[in-house]
Design an enzyme around this catalytic site. Structure first.
Site, mmCIF file in Angstrom:
data_model
loop_
_atom_site.group_PDB
_atom_site.id
_atom_site.type_symbol
_atom_site.label_atom_id
_atom_site.label_comp_id
_atom_site.label_asym_id
_atom_site.label_seq_id
_atom_site.Cartn_x
_atom_site.Cartn_y
_atom_site.Cartn_z
ATOM 1 N N ASP A 12 19.929 0.245 -6.480
ATOM 2 C CA ASP A 12 19.013 -0.900 -6.369
ATOM 3 C C ASP A 12 19.551 -2.091 -7.166
ATOM 4 O O ASP A 12 20.280 -1.914 -8.138
ATOM 5 C CB ASP A 12 17.630 -0.472 -6.887
ATOM 6 C CG ASP A 12 16.526 -1.383 -6.399
ATOM 7 O OD1 ASP A 12 16.777 -2.212 -5.505
ATOM 8 O OD2 ASP A 12 15.396 -1.268 -6.913
ATOM 9 N N GLY A 13 19.159 -3.272 -6.733
ATOM 10 C CA GLY A 13 19.497 -4.486 -7.480
ATOM 11 C C GLY A 13 20.595 -5.336 -6.852
ATOM 12 O O GLY A 13 21.068 -6.284 -7.479
ATOM 13 N N ASN A 14 20.970 -5.044 -5.622
ATOM 14 C CA ASN A 14 22.000 -5.846 -4.951
ATOM 15 C C ASN A 14 21.568 -7.309 -4.838
ATOM 16 O O ASN A 14 22.352 -8.222 -5.092
ATOM 17 C CB ASN A 14 22.266 -5.320 -3.533
ATOM 18 C CG ASN A 14 22.984 -3.993 -3.514
ATOM 19 O OD1 ASN A 14 23.405 -3.503 -4.551
ATOM 20 N ND2 ASN A 14 23.110 -3.405 -2.336
ATOM 21 N N GLY A 15 20.316 -7.497 -4.426
ATOM 22 C CA GLY A 15 19.802 -8.856 -4.216
ATOM 23 C C GLY A 15 19.770 -9.640 -5.518
ATOM 24 O O GLY A 15 20.208 -10.797 -5.572
ATOM 25 N N ARG A 16 19.268 -9.007 -6.576
ATOM 26 C CA ARG A 16 19.163 -9.707 -7.872
ATOM 27 C C ARG A 16 20.532 -9.977 -8.469
ATOM 28 O O ARG A 16 20.743 -10.987 -9.132
ATOM 29 C CB ARG A 16 18.288 -8.890 -8.834
ATOM 30 C CG ARG A 16 16.793 -9.105 -8.573
ATOM 31 C CD ARG A 16 15.962 -8.043 -9.227
ATOM 32 N NE ARG A 16 16.039 -6.791 -8.472
ATOM 33 C CZ ARG A 16 15.690 -5.610 -8.948
ATOM 34 N NH1 ARG A 16 15.254 -5.514 -10.190
ATOM 35 N NH2 ARG A 16 15.768 -4.541 -8.197
ATOM 36 N N HIS A 29 25.011 -7.014 -1.209
ATOM 37 C CA HIS A 29 25.157 -5.789 -0.412
ATOM 38 C C HIS A 29 26.636 -5.469 -0.169
ATOM 39 O O HIS A 29 27.029 -4.304 -0.186
ATOM 40 C CB HIS A 29 24.418 -5.926 0.919
ATOM 41 C CG HIS A 29 22.928 -6.058 0.764
ATOM 42 N ND1 HIS A 29 22.201 -5.263 -0.097
ATOM 43 C CD2 HIS A 29 22.024 -6.894 1.342
ATOM 44 C CE1 HIS A 29 20.921 -5.612 -0.034
ATOM 45 N NE2 HIS A 29 20.785 -6.598 0.823
ATOM 46 N N SER A 57 15.870 2.599 3.343
ATOM 47 C CA SER A 57 14.637 3.395 3.417
ATOM 48 C C SER A 57 13.857 3.102 4.693
ATOM 49 O O SER A 57 14.090 2.079 5.361
ATOM 50 C CB SER A 57 13.754 3.100 2.197
ATOM 51 O OG SER A 57 13.169 1.817 2.328
ATOM 52 N N GLU A 59 11.060 2.052 4.720
ATOM 53 C CA GLU A 59 10.302 0.827 4.409
ATOM 54 C C GLU A 59 11.181 -0.427 4.514
ATOM 55 O O GLU A 59 10.670 -1.539 4.649
ATOM 56 C CB GLU A 59 9.710 0.905 3.001
ATOM 57 C CG GLU A 59 8.542 1.879 2.854
ATOM 58 C CD GLU A 59 8.961 3.347 2.953
ATOM 59 O OE1 GLU A 59 10.077 3.695 2.510
ATOM 60 O OE2 GLU A 59 8.180 4.156 3.497
ATOM 61 N N ARG A 63 12.093 -5.784 5.809
ATOM 62 C CA ARG A 63 12.824 -6.933 5.244
ATOM 63 C C ARG A 63 13.121 -7.934 6.362
ATOM 64 O O ARG A 63 13.042 -7.590 7.540
ATOM 65 C CB ARG A 63 14.128 -6.455 4.607
ATOM 66 C CG ARG A 63 13.860 -5.628 3.367
ATOM 67 C CD ARG A 63 15.125 -5.355 2.598
ATOM 68 N NE ARG A 63 14.813 -4.586 1.402
ATOM 69 C CZ ARG A 63 15.609 -4.480 0.349
ATOM 70 N NH1 ARG A 63 16.783 -5.077 0.360
ATOM 71 N NH2 ARG A 63 15.249 -3.780 -0.699
ATOM 72 N N LEU A 123 34.001 16.396 -2.591
ATOM 73 C CA LEU A 123 32.641 15.904 -2.829
ATOM 74 C C LEU A 123 31.784 16.019 -1.563
ATOM 75 O O LEU A 123 32.221 15.638 -0.474
ATOM 76 C CB LEU A 123 32.687 14.431 -3.264
ATOM 77 C CG LEU A 123 31.322 13.796 -3.545
ATOM 78 C CD1 LEU A 123 30.752 14.291 -4.872
ATOM 79 C CD2 LEU A 123 31.406 12.270 -3.552
ATOM 80 N N ARG A 180 18.299 5.679 -11.113
ATOM 81 C CA ARG A 180 17.934 4.445 -10.415
ATOM 82 C C ARG A 180 18.454 3.263 -11.212
ATOM 83 O O ARG A 180 18.196 3.165 -12.413
ATOM 84 C CB ARG A 180 16.423 4.319 -10.210
ATOM 85 C CG ARG A 180 16.073 3.051 -9.416
ATOM 86 C CD ARG A 180 14.667 3.009 -8.887
ATOM 87 N NE ARG A 180 14.501 1.856 -7.990
ATOM 88 C CZ ARG A 180 13.593 1.759 -7.032
ATOM 89 N NH1 ARG A 180 12.766 2.753 -6.840
ATOM 90 N NH2 ARG A 180 13.513 0.682 -6.270
HETATM 91 C C1 IPE Z 1 14.730 1.653 -2.559
HETATM 92 O O1 IPE Z 1 14.977 0.343 -2.952
HETATM 93 C C2 IPE Z 1 15.429 1.925 -1.268
HETATM 94 C C3 IPE Z 1 16.885 1.905 -1.337
HETATM 95 C C4 IPE Z 1 17.592 1.810 -2.427
HETATM 96 C C5 IPE Z 1 17.534 2.026 -0.072
HETATM 97 P P1 IPE Z 1 13.983 -0.836 -2.611
HETATM 98 O O2 IPE Z 1 14.456 -2.021 -3.353
HETATM 99 O O3 IPE Z 1 13.843 -0.981 -1.152
HETATM 100 O O4 IPE Z 1 12.615 -0.258 -3.183
HETATM 101 P P2 IPE Z 1 11.324 -0.974 -3.727
HETATM 102 O O5 IPE Z 1 10.819 -1.815 -2.601
HETATM 103 O O6 IPE Z 1 11.738 -1.802 -4.902
HETATM 104 O O7 IPE Z 1 10.402 0.136 -4.115
HETATM 105 C C1 IPE Z 2 19.382 -2.215 -2.940
HETATM 106 O O1 IPE Z 2 19.324 -3.521 -3.367
HETATM 107 C C2 IPE Z 2 19.920 -2.081 -1.544
HETATM 108 C C3 IPE Z 2 18.909 -1.750 -0.543
HETATM 109 C C4 IPE Z 2 17.670 -1.440 -0.769
HETATM 110 C C5 IPE Z 2 19.337 -1.791 0.850
HETATM 111 P P1 IPE Z 2 18.108 -4.475 -3.020
HETATM 112 O O2 IPE Z 2 18.395 -5.187 -1.753
HETATM 113 O O3 IPE Z 2 16.822 -3.739 -3.043
HETATM 114 O O4 IPE Z 2 18.171 -5.511 -4.217
HETATM 115 P P2 IPE Z 2 16.962 -6.122 -5.040
HETATM 116 O O5 IPE Z 2 16.101 -4.977 -5.485
HETATM 117 O O6 IPE Z 2 16.229 -7.032 -4.123
HETATM 118 O O7 IPE Z 2 17.599 -6.839 -6.180
HETATM 119 MG MG MG Z 3 15.390 -3.341 -4.462
#
Ligand code: IPE
Ligand code: IPE
Ligand code: MG
Length: 235
Positions: A12-16, A29, A57, A59, A63, A123, A180
C-alpha cells in the site's frame, strides 16, 4: 524463532508515494511493480518460501476508470514479462482471486505464466488480483453447497480442512507474517481465513520504497515475537 515460511504483504501507499514527489498516482504504481520484482528475489534469498501479495482487491474496481485501466495494463505486462524472470529464478507463480472477473486476455496471460512455472521449486509467489477474503469464502461456500446438493458431501462433514481446500490458496501453508506498508493498520479484506494466526507488522514506509532492508526489519521483529497458537508456545 526462525525466518517466516510464508509472508503475506498488503502493498500500500503507491499513490501517496507519487503525490509526495509531485508525480501522478500511476508513477507510484509503476515504481511499485518494480519493487515487487525485487522483493521476490530478496525474500527467497532470505529463506522465505512463500510470498503472497495483494495487488488488486475486489473493492479496487471502484477507483477512477483510468486508474483501474492503468493497473490492469500493468498486470498484463507483468504476466507477459515475468515468464523469463520466473524461470530464471525457479519461481512458481499463482494468481489468487476471482479470475472470472478479469478480461479474457489477462486471464490467458495468467494461465500461461502459471502453467510455465507450475513445477518450479523456488519461491512460491501468489498474486492476489480481484481478490477479497469475503468473496473467496463466499465462493468456497457455494462450491461446498453444490457438493451437498449433489449428494456427494454431508453438511456435518464440512470442517476447517474442507473449507480451506475450496479456497484459492488450497494446498498452501497459512501465512506466518502479514506486512502492511504505508502506515495503514487494516486488513482490508485480505486472507481473512488464512491469516487467522499470522503475526501482524505495520510500517509507515510506502510500498515503492520498501526494500530488502525493510523486509529484513519485518523478519527481525517476527523472529523476536513469542509466537503462540491458541496458547501453545512454539518450540
Ligand atoms: C488494499 O489497499 C488493497 C491492495 C493493496 C490491493 P487499498 O489501498 O485499496 O485499501 P484501503 O482502501 O486503504 O482499505
Ligand atoms: C497500493 O497503493 C496499490 C493498490 C491498491 C493497487 P494505493 O494505490 O492504494 O496507494 P495509496 O494508498 O492511495 O497511497
Ligand atoms: Mg491504498
Amino acid at each position: 524463532m526462525s525466518v517466516p515460511n510464508h509472508v503475506a504483504i498488503i502493498l500500500d501507499g503507491n499513490g501517496r508515494w507519487a503525490k509526495a514527489k509531485g508525480l501522478p498516482r500511476t508513477a507510484g504504481h509503476v515504481q511499485g511493480a518494480k519493487t515487487l520484482e525485487q522483493i521476490c528475489e530478496d525474500a527467497y534469498h532470505m529463506g522465505i518460501n512463500y510470498l503472497t501479495v495483494y495487488a488488486f482487491s475486489t473493492e479496487n474496481w471502484t477507483r477512477p476508470d483510468s486508474e483501474v485501466a492503468m493497473l490492469m495494463e500493468l498486470l498484463r505486462n507483468y504476466m507477459k514479462n515475468s515468464i523469463k524472470r520466473a524461470q530464471k529464478n525457479n519461481m512458481c507463480v499463482r494468481v489468487i482471486g476471482d479470475k472470472s472477473g478479469l478480461a479474457e486476455d489477462l486471464r490467458t496471460s495468467i494461465e500461461k505464466l502459471e502453467q510455465a512455472t507450475q513445477y518450479n521449486t523456488g519461491l512460491h509467489f501468489q498474486i492476489a488480483i480481484n481478490y477479497g477474503g469475503r468473496d473467496e469464502i463466499r465462493r468456497a461456500v457455494v462450491k461446498l453447497a453444490d457438493k451437498v446438493a449433489a449428494g456427494v458431501l454431508k453438511p456435518e462433514e464440512i470442517d476447517d480442512k474442507k473449507i480451506a481446500a475450496e479456497l484459492d490458496t488450497a494446498g498452501l501453508p497459512d501465512p506466518d507474517l502479514l506486512i502492511r506498508t504505508s502506515g495503514e493498520q487494516r486488513i482490508s479484506n485480505y486472507l481473512l481465513w488464512q491469516a487467522s494466526y499470522a503475526e501482524l507488522y505495520f510500517t509507515s514506509v510506502f510500498w515503492p520504497d520498501f526494500d530488502k532492508n525493510e523486509l529484513a526489519k519485518a523478519v527481525e521483529v517476527y523472529e523476536k515475537r513469542d509466537r503462540r497458537y491458541g496458547l501453545v508456545e512454539e518450540e
